[in-house]
Design a protein around this motif. Sequence first.
Motif, PDB file in Angstrom:
ATOM      1  N   ALA A 365     -37.414   8.016   8.211  1.00 30.54           N
ATOM      2  CA  ALA A 365     -37.401   6.736   7.501  1.00 30.54           C
ATOM      3  C   ALA A 365     -36.050   6.051   7.625  1.00 30.54           C
ATOM      4  O   ALA A 365     -35.968   4.825   7.805  1.00 30.54           O
ATOM      5  CB  ALA A 365     -37.746   6.960   6.026  1.00 30.54           C
ATOM      6  N   VAL A 366     -34.979   6.823   7.538  1.00 35.27           N
ATOM      7  CA  VAL A 366     -33.641   6.258   7.698  1.00 35.27           C
ATOM      8  C   VAL A 366     -33.433   5.771   9.129  1.00 35.27           C
ATOM      9  O   VAL A 366     -32.863   4.702   9.362  1.00 35.27           O
ATOM     10  CB  VAL A 366     -32.568   7.296   7.315  1.00 35.27           C
ATOM     11  CG1 VAL A 366     -31.173   6.749   7.569  1.00 35.27           C
ATOM     12  CG2 VAL A 366     -32.703   7.693   5.840  1.00 35.27           C
ATOM     13  N   GLU A 367     -33.906   6.547  10.091  1.00 38.85           N
ATOM     14  CA  GLU A 367     -33.729   6.179  11.495  1.00 38.85           C
ATOM     15  C   GLU A 367     -34.450   4.877  11.838  1.00 38.85           C
ATOM     16  O   GLU A 367     -33.914   4.029  12.550  1.00 38.85           O
ATOM     17  CB  GLU A 367     -34.233   7.304  12.407  1.00 38.85           C
ATOM     18  CG  GLU A 367     -33.414   8.572  12.378  1.00 38.85           C
ATOM     19  CD  GLU A 367     -32.030   8.397  12.981  1.00 38.85           C
ATOM     20  OE1 GLU A 367     -31.817   7.403  13.703  1.00 38.85           O
ATOM     21  OE2 GLU A 367     -31.166   9.251  12.716  1.00 38.85           O
ATOM     22  N   CYS A 368     -35.667   4.716  11.349  1.00 36.79           N
ATOM     23  CA  CYS A 368     -36.449   3.538  11.745  1.00 36.79           C
ATOM     24  C   CYS A 368     -36.089   2.299  10.932  1.00 36.79           C
ATOM     25  O   CYS A 368     -36.513   1.193  11.283  1.00 36.79           O
ATOM     26  CB  CYS A 368     -37.950   3.824  11.637  1.00 36.79           C
ATOM     27  SG  CYS A 368     -38.622   3.817   9.970  1.00 36.79           S
ATOM     28  N   SER A 369     -35.293   2.459   9.856  1.00 38.16           N
ATOM     29  CA  SER A 369     -34.955   1.310   9.014  1.00 38.16           C
ATOM     30  C   SER A 369     -33.471   0.965   9.043  1.00 38.16           C
ATOM     31  O   SER A 369     -33.056   0.034   8.360  1.00 38.16           O
ATOM     32  CB  SER A 369     -35.371   1.587   7.568  1.00 38.16           C
ATOM     33  OG  SER A 369     -34.680   2.711   7.044  1.00 38.16           O
ATOM     34  N   PHE A 370     -32.656   1.715   9.783  1.00 39.33           N
ATOM     35  CA  PHE A 370     -31.220   1.438   9.858  1.00 39.33           C
ATOM     36  C   PHE A 370     -30.987  -0.011  10.298  1.00 39.33           C
ATOM     37  O   PHE A 370     -31.720  -0.506  11.164  1.00 39.33           O
ATOM     38  CB  PHE A 370     -30.592   2.412  10.872  1.00 39.33           C
ATOM     39  CG  PHE A 370     -29.095   2.338  10.953  1.00 39.33           C
ATOM     40  CD1 PHE A 370     -28.305   3.046  10.061  1.00 39.33           C
ATOM     41  CD2 PHE A 370     -28.470   1.554  11.910  1.00 39.33           C
ATOM     42  CE1 PHE A 370     -26.932   2.976  10.135  1.00 39.33           C
ATOM     43  CE2 PHE A 370     -27.098   1.476  11.992  1.00 39.33           C
ATOM     44  CZ  PHE A 370     -26.320   2.191  11.101  1.00 39.33           C
ATOM     45  N   PRO A 371     -30.036  -0.766   9.674  1.00 36.57           N
ATOM     46  CA  PRO A 371     -28.970  -0.327   8.778  1.00 36.57           C
ATOM     47  C   PRO A 371     -29.261  -0.456   7.287  1.00 36.57           C
ATOM     48  O   PRO A 371     -28.326  -0.550   6.498  1.00 36.57           O
ATOM     49  CB  PRO A 371     -27.834  -1.259   9.180  1.00 36.57           C
ATOM     50  CG  PRO A 371     -28.530  -2.543   9.513  1.00 36.57           C
ATOM     51  CD  PRO A 371     -29.846  -2.156  10.124  1.00 36.57           C
ATOM     52  N   VAL A 372     -30.509  -0.491   6.873  1.00 36.07           N
ATOM     53  CA  VAL A 372     -30.824  -0.499   5.445  1.00 36.07           C
ATOM     54  C   VAL A 372     -30.341   0.806   4.831  1.00 36.07           C
ATOM     55  O   VAL A 372     -30.387   1.861   5.459  1.00 36.07           O
ATOM     56  CB  VAL A 372     -32.345  -0.683   5.236  1.00 36.07           C
ATOM     57  CG1 VAL A 372     -32.700  -0.640   3.765  1.00 36.07           C
ATOM     58  CG2 VAL A 372     -32.796  -1.996   5.853  1.00 36.07           C
ATOM     59  N   PRO A 445     -38.087   3.245  17.514  1.00 39.58           N
ATOM     60  CA  PRO A 445     -36.828   3.757  18.071  1.00 39.58           C
ATOM     61  C   PRO A 445     -35.981   4.367  16.958  1.00 39.58           C
ATOM     62  O   PRO A 445     -36.176   4.069  15.779  1.00 39.58           O
ATOM     63  CB  PRO A 445     -36.161   2.502  18.639  1.00 39.58           C
ATOM     64  CG  PRO A 445     -36.691   1.391  17.786  1.00 39.58           C
ATOM     65  CD  PRO A 445     -38.105   1.771  17.429  1.00 39.58           C
ATOM     66  N   TYR A 446     -35.047   5.215  17.311  1.00 36.06           N
ATOM     67  CA  TYR A 446     -34.140   5.821  16.336  1.00 36.06           C
ATOM     68  C   TYR A 446     -32.896   4.950  16.263  1.00 36.06           C
ATOM     69  O   TYR A 446     -31.923   5.139  16.999  1.00 36.06           O
ATOM     70  CB  TYR A 446     -33.791   7.250  16.754  1.00 36.06           C
ATOM     71  CG  TYR A 446     -34.998   8.152  16.864  1.00 36.06           C
ATOM     72  CD1 TYR A 446     -36.131   7.933  16.094  1.00 36.06           C
ATOM     73  CD2 TYR A 446     -35.008   9.228  17.746  1.00 36.06           C
ATOM     74  CE1 TYR A 446     -37.252   8.748  16.189  1.00 36.06           C
ATOM     75  CE2 TYR A 446     -36.107  10.065  17.852  1.00 36.06           C
ATOM     76  CZ  TYR A 446     -37.235   9.814  17.077  1.00 36.06           C
ATOM     77  OH  TYR A 446     -38.323  10.629  17.173  1.00 36.06           O
ATOM     78  N   ARG A 447     -32.889   3.992  15.358  1.00 36.92           N
ATOM     79  CA  ARG A 447     -31.867   2.952  15.311  1.00 36.92           C
ATOM     80  C   ARG A 447     -30.488   3.504  14.952  1.00 36.92           C
ATOM     81  O   ARG A 447     -29.475   3.052  15.499  1.00 36.92           O
ATOM     82  CB  ARG A 447     -32.281   1.870  14.319  1.00 36.92           C
ATOM     83  CG  ARG A 447     -33.683   1.315  14.563  1.00 36.92           C
ATOM     84  CD  ARG A 447     -34.052   0.263  13.529  1.00 36.92           C
ATOM     85  NE  ARG A 447     -35.483  -0.007  13.542  1.00 36.92           N
ATOM     86  CZ  ARG A 447     -36.087  -0.813  14.421  1.00 36.92           C
ATOM     87  NH1 ARG A 447     -35.362  -1.413  15.337  1.00 36.92           N
ATOM     88  NH2 ARG A 447     -37.392  -1.010  14.369  1.00 36.92           N
ATOM     89  N   ARG A 448     -30.447   4.433  14.018  1.00 36.70           N
ATOM     90  CA  ARG A 448     -29.140   4.970  13.621  1.00 36.70           C
ATOM     91  C   ARG A 448     -28.500   5.770  14.763  1.00 36.70           C
ATOM     92  O   ARG A 448     -27.300   5.639  15.030  1.00 36.70           O
ATOM     93  CB  ARG A 448     -29.275   5.844  12.367  1.00 36.70           C
ATOM     94  CG  ARG A 448     -27.961   6.412  11.877  1.00 36.70           C
ATOM     95  CD  ARG A 448     -28.110   7.110  10.551  1.00 36.70           C
ATOM     96  NE  ARG A 448     -29.043   8.231  10.619  1.00 36.70           N
ATOM     97  CZ  ARG A 448     -29.292   9.043   9.578  1.00 36.70           C
ATOM     98  NH1 ARG A 448     -28.697   8.834   8.423  1.00 36.70           N
ATOM     99  NH2 ARG A 448     -30.138  10.037   9.706  1.00 36.70           N
TER     100      ARG A 448
END
Length: 515
Positions: A365-372, A445-448
């Motif tokens: 969840a953190v990866e797909c929503s970064f930089p939230v 994608p893994y944004r972080r």
Amino acid sequence: MGDRLEAWDRPGTSGTAGDEVPGPRAYARRWVFLLVVSLLSCSNAMLWLSFAPVADTVAQHFFLSMEQVNWLSLVYLVVSIPFGMAAIWILDSVGLRGATVLGAWLNFAGSLLRAVPCLDVRIPNPFAFFMSGQSLCAVAQTLVISSPAKLAALWFPEHQRATANMIGTMSNPLGILMANVLSPALVKKAEDIPMMLGIYIVPAALACFLATACLWESVPPTPPSAGAANSTSESFFHGLKLLIQNKAYVILAICFGGGIGIFSSFSALLEQILCANGYSNEFSGLCGALFIVFGILGALLLGLYVDRTKHFTEATKIGLCLTSMTFVAFALVSQLRGQTFALAAICSLLGLFGFSVAPVVMELAVECSFPVGEGASAGLIFVLGQAEGVLIMLLLTALTVRRTGPSFSTCQQGEEPLDWTESLLLLAGLCTLLTCVLVLFFNTPYRRLEAESGGPPSSRMCAREPKIISPTQVPPLETRGLTSPAGALQETPDPASLLKGHSEWAETSSKAEAC
């Protein structure tokens, strides 16, 4: 990789004497913070389901109905819906330490309030005290449940984040395990209930003391990773807007939120489901214990695996597919008598496949929503899970009917045994449906990781030059279009030109970060 991470523990250098750029650093006290959060989460989960394994005995002793006893567990789900969003704001705005200390004191106060009816038998309405105490603990849960993802992001380096998140997240089912084991073991008769409630106060008091005395700051002086430096870079309301507009995150939140609701309902109603078919409270506690033990074991192995491979999506989809098939088996076998070995094996597999993916999903969840911010991305899934859990529990209990055939019930509440067949089939169907939606439609994608490694940015991130995160790398000083002849001696740049080149590179990097 290991040498590079070890270098993060020391100040980095830019290649020029006297010009130091601090590199990412991990502090040893991060483990103390993780210990406090884990103990608090474990205590909170123990208080949540302390009544469920002995629901019939509690109902009989305090002259309560089974519906009232069920509400002592259901209130956690109800309270988390209105207070969950406020908890996300507190976690991202007030800070990790403030949220943890507040949650610890609420948890401790709730554990004390639950024990009040046992001090004086003349209290006319013990249910009011039970419900008030459970409500305070439920508010504390909203502050605690989202902390592991944020703690892992702020305090732990990239190669330890999934493991730290796993430890913090799995402390909650560990508390459920202890409640499933301790409550039936402590309550052999109705007079043992006060002792049970008193014992559950001890870990709550210890977590409150440690949170107040041992936590000094919300974030470390130097971030442990490039991603930690950009944590909570979005404001609260703008972050929520980005989450709602993120299709991949919405699919993940709805599907895994439903999974949280299914597992919450399963844990709260397990004793009532099994006793209706002749299984004892002790066996129900054993099944609940196996459910958690194998879940923690699976989470440990899976956490280590995804820390090394970063296969968050693949691990989640495979784990949920196996969970759905196991739930179908439980719905069928639990309605048969004398299937102790099969039920124990099925509950073990449910934990191994289902619980183990929880920390991986929080990282995903953190990866797909970064930089939230991590508090928002993980907390919103929790709020949705609790809301869906309320609906699922109400639906399951509404579908139950009185048994018309021969009764083999071992339930002690003095009521006719219930038939859970339709409810369990619905539970298995919901689990299968949510899994199919996630497998077919979720992709991200893994944004972080992309931001930290300087990889190609995703479509939802602003375009920028790849980021160089090595603390010891010297920025290139060559002029574009000019190449040196093969074998020619390279002129060593003087310190002034080196410093100028580094300043221009640093300025470019800072502009890219600001986009």
